[in-house]
Enzyme design. Structure first.
Site, PDB file in Angstrom:
ATOM      1  N   CYS A  87      -7.606   0.221  19.470  1.00 20.54           N
ATOM      2  CA  CYS A  87      -7.260   0.244  18.132  1.00 20.54           C
ATOM      3  C   CYS A  87      -8.570   0.450  17.496  1.00 20.54           C
ATOM      4  O   CYS A  87      -8.543   1.203  16.352  1.00 20.54           O
ATOM      5  CB  CYS A  87      -6.586  -0.972  18.082  1.00 20.54           C
ATOM      6  SG  CYS A  87      -5.234  -0.881  17.090  1.00 20.54           S
ATOM      7  N   SER A 126       0.784  -1.150   0.046  1.00 17.22           N
ATOM      8  CA  SER A 126      -0.037  -0.017  -0.009  1.00 17.22           C
ATOM      9  C   SER A 126       1.087   1.236  -0.062  1.00 17.22           C
ATOM     10  O   SER A 126       1.815   1.464   0.877  1.00 17.22           O
ATOM     11  CB  SER A 126      -1.064  -0.057   1.158  1.00 17.22           C
ATOM     12  OG  SER A 126      -1.847   1.238   1.182  1.00 17.22           O
TER      13      SER A 126
HETATM   14  C1  LIG Z   1      -2.275  -0.532   6.804  1.00 23.02           C
HETATM   15  C2  LIG Z   1      -2.355  -2.069   6.583  1.00 23.02           C
HETATM   16  C3  LIG Z   1      -3.410  -2.615   5.684  1.00 23.02           C
HETATM   17  C4  LIG Z   1      -4.582  -1.849   5.211  1.00 23.02           C
HETATM   18  O1  LIG Z   1      -4.024  -1.153   3.930  1.00 23.02           O
HETATM   19  P1  LIG Z   1      -4.696  -0.053   3.192  1.00 23.02           P
HETATM   20  O2  LIG Z   1      -4.109   0.362   2.222  1.00 23.02           O
HETATM   21  O3  LIG Z   1      -4.816   1.209   4.248  1.00 23.02           O
HETATM   22  O4  LIG Z   1      -6.135  -0.455   2.987  1.00 23.02           O
HETATM   23  C5  LIG Z   1      -3.236  -3.959   5.744  1.00 23.02           C
HETATM   24  N1  LIG Z   1      -2.369  -4.814   6.252  1.00 23.02           N
HETATM   25  C6  LIG Z   1      -1.732  -3.966   6.894  1.00 23.02           C
HETATM   26  C7  LIG Z   1      -0.495  -5.107   7.662  1.00 23.02           C
HETATM   27  C8  LIG Z   1      -1.431  -2.636   7.342  1.00 23.02           C
HETATM   28  O5  LIG Z   1      -0.603  -2.174   8.057  1.00 23.02           O
END
Ligand SMILES: *Cc1c(COP(=O)(O)O)cnc(C)c1O
Length: 405
Positions: free
Chosen positions: A328, A201
């Site tokens: 959280c 991401s």
């Molecule tokens: C932030 C995160 C997500 C979600 O990602 P987005 O792009 O915000 O939907 C999933 N898994 C982990 C481990 C994350 O840190």
């Protein structure tokens, strides 16, 4: 030094100015639709997208044809897990994951259970690690997917991904890893690590929010996914929808910087993190590390403070932006599912603080944060009758409490 200080880099990161600069032309001057085949506006956009695809692939050791752009990791996780489950249902309906995964994985697995799939949730050890032996013991003839995260977003623990990948490859089971926290922080190589599917991401690696990618292995073995979004057949039919060209360009640049600067940045973050931890430990007793002392993200420090409540501590250090293990899912007062899966007791889970150090963190900021935490914890402990007893040498486990303790 500017206040407040941001120490929550596992939640999100600011866009690197170099990334922003690379994105800007694609909002107005080069605004074409990457799917437009009949003019240069489209060709320019497509060229930018393909360049970004190469940059993403280079960070993880894949080829650009194996990169599918999504709106972020949550969408990529949904596509990977539901896409495999649907595509391989005739082969089996068993999935293996862990209790310490991100909610996007856990809730997608719960969704599969409602559809008649069976999910094994492995329990991590006290450091949040899953072993390849645990995965081996859980494999069944009808297992179609193993999904284990690379790095945990709360405690930073790194899983033995290469071992799990090797095992899954031997057994012919598809292996998906949520590498959202790992890429650009630790070396990732989908070939050497035997990873079949991987998500990342942009906003966790100094790119914009709302854009991410799914790596889908194309050979040895070729992984097929049932699309979860129907439409114009973009992204090899796996994810329809007009591409977010500026976002994709930003993700690509973020991956390029992440790849080139990985070693130096990891070292810098680790040094700052270790400095923060040693300063806190030098001045305060009764501090516990949540996670693994060695197998840990360089910029992550998750600590629990005995005789202190996390929310009060966060309020006591209000000019420092950190996360607490107790809030959280903001509405509930339940401690984090990750800390619970590690068997961190209720009290310690409620007193946990996640410090996330990143690209723009300075030593001055870390020192300010250390001072603030030390001061706040001391002040809160001064008000704690339990701490007073402990200081007097009373073993709290032996105390006969009155009332409903
Ligand atoms: C932030 C995160 C997500 C979600 O990602 P987005 O792009 O915000 O939907 C999933 N898994 C982990 C481990 C994350 O840190």
């Amino acid at each position: 030094m500017k206040l407040p200080i941001y120490l929550d880099y596992q939640a999100t990161t600011p866009v690197d100015p170099r990334v922003l600069e690379t994105m800007l032309p694609y909002f107005h001057d080069q605004f074409g639709n990457a799917a437009s085949r009949s003019h240069s506006f489209g060709w320019k956009a497509e060229e930018a997208v393909e360049n970004a695809r190469e940059q993403v692939a280079a960070l993880i050791g894949g080829s650009s044809k194996e990169i599918i752009f999504t709106s972020g990791s949550t969408e990529a996780i949904n596509l990977a897990i539901k896409g495999v489950a649907e595509m391989y249902a005739s082969k089996g309906k068993h999935v293996i994951t862990s209790l310490a995964e991100h909610k996007a994985v856990l809730d997608t697995c719960k969704h599969l259970e409602k559809l008649g799939y069976e999910v094994t949730y492995l329990k991590p050890d006290r450091t949040a690690r899953i072993s390849s032996e645990q995965v081996r013991d859980a494999l069944r003839p009808d297992t179609i997917l193993v999904t284990v995260m690379w790095a945990n977003n709360e405690v930073g623990t790194l899983n033995p991904i290469r071992e799990i990948g090797t095992l899954c490859r031997e057994r012919g089971v598809i292996f998906f890893t949520d590498a959202t926290q790992a890429v650009a922080k630790v070396p990732v190589d989908v070939e050497a690590d035997h990873v079949d599917l991987l998500c990342l991401s942009a906003h966790k690696i100094y790119g914009p929010k709302g854009i991410g990618a799914l790596y889908v292995r194309r050979k040895n073995p070729r992984v097929r996914l049932a699309a979860q979004m129907d439409g114009g057949g973009h992204e090899r039919g796996m994810r329809s929808g007009t591409l977010n060209v500026p976002g994709i360009v930003g993700l690509g640049k973020a991956c390029e910087i992440g790849r080139l600067e990985l070693d130096a940045e990891s070292r810098r973050c680790r040094e700052l993190r270790d400095h923060l931890e040693s300063r806190i430990r030098k001045e305060l007793g009764h501090v516990e590390l949540n996670g693994h002392a060695e197998y840990r993200l360089p910029g992550n420090l998750n600590l629990s403070f005995h005789f202190v409540e996390g929310e009060s501590l966060i309020m006591g250090i209000s000019d420092i932006a950190v996360s607490s293990g107790s809030a959280c899912t903001s509405a509930s007062l339940e401690p984090s599912h990750v800390l619970r899966s590690m068997d961190v007791g209720e009290d310690l889970a409620h007193s946990s603080i996640r410090f996330g150090i990143g690209r723009f963190t300075t030593r001055e900021e870390v020192d300010y944060a250390a001072d603030a935490v030390i001061k706040a914890v001391r002040r809160l402990r001064e008000m704690s009758p339990l701490f007073e007893l402990a200081q007097e040498g009373v073993d709290l486990k032996t105390v006969q409490w009155q009332g409903n303790h």
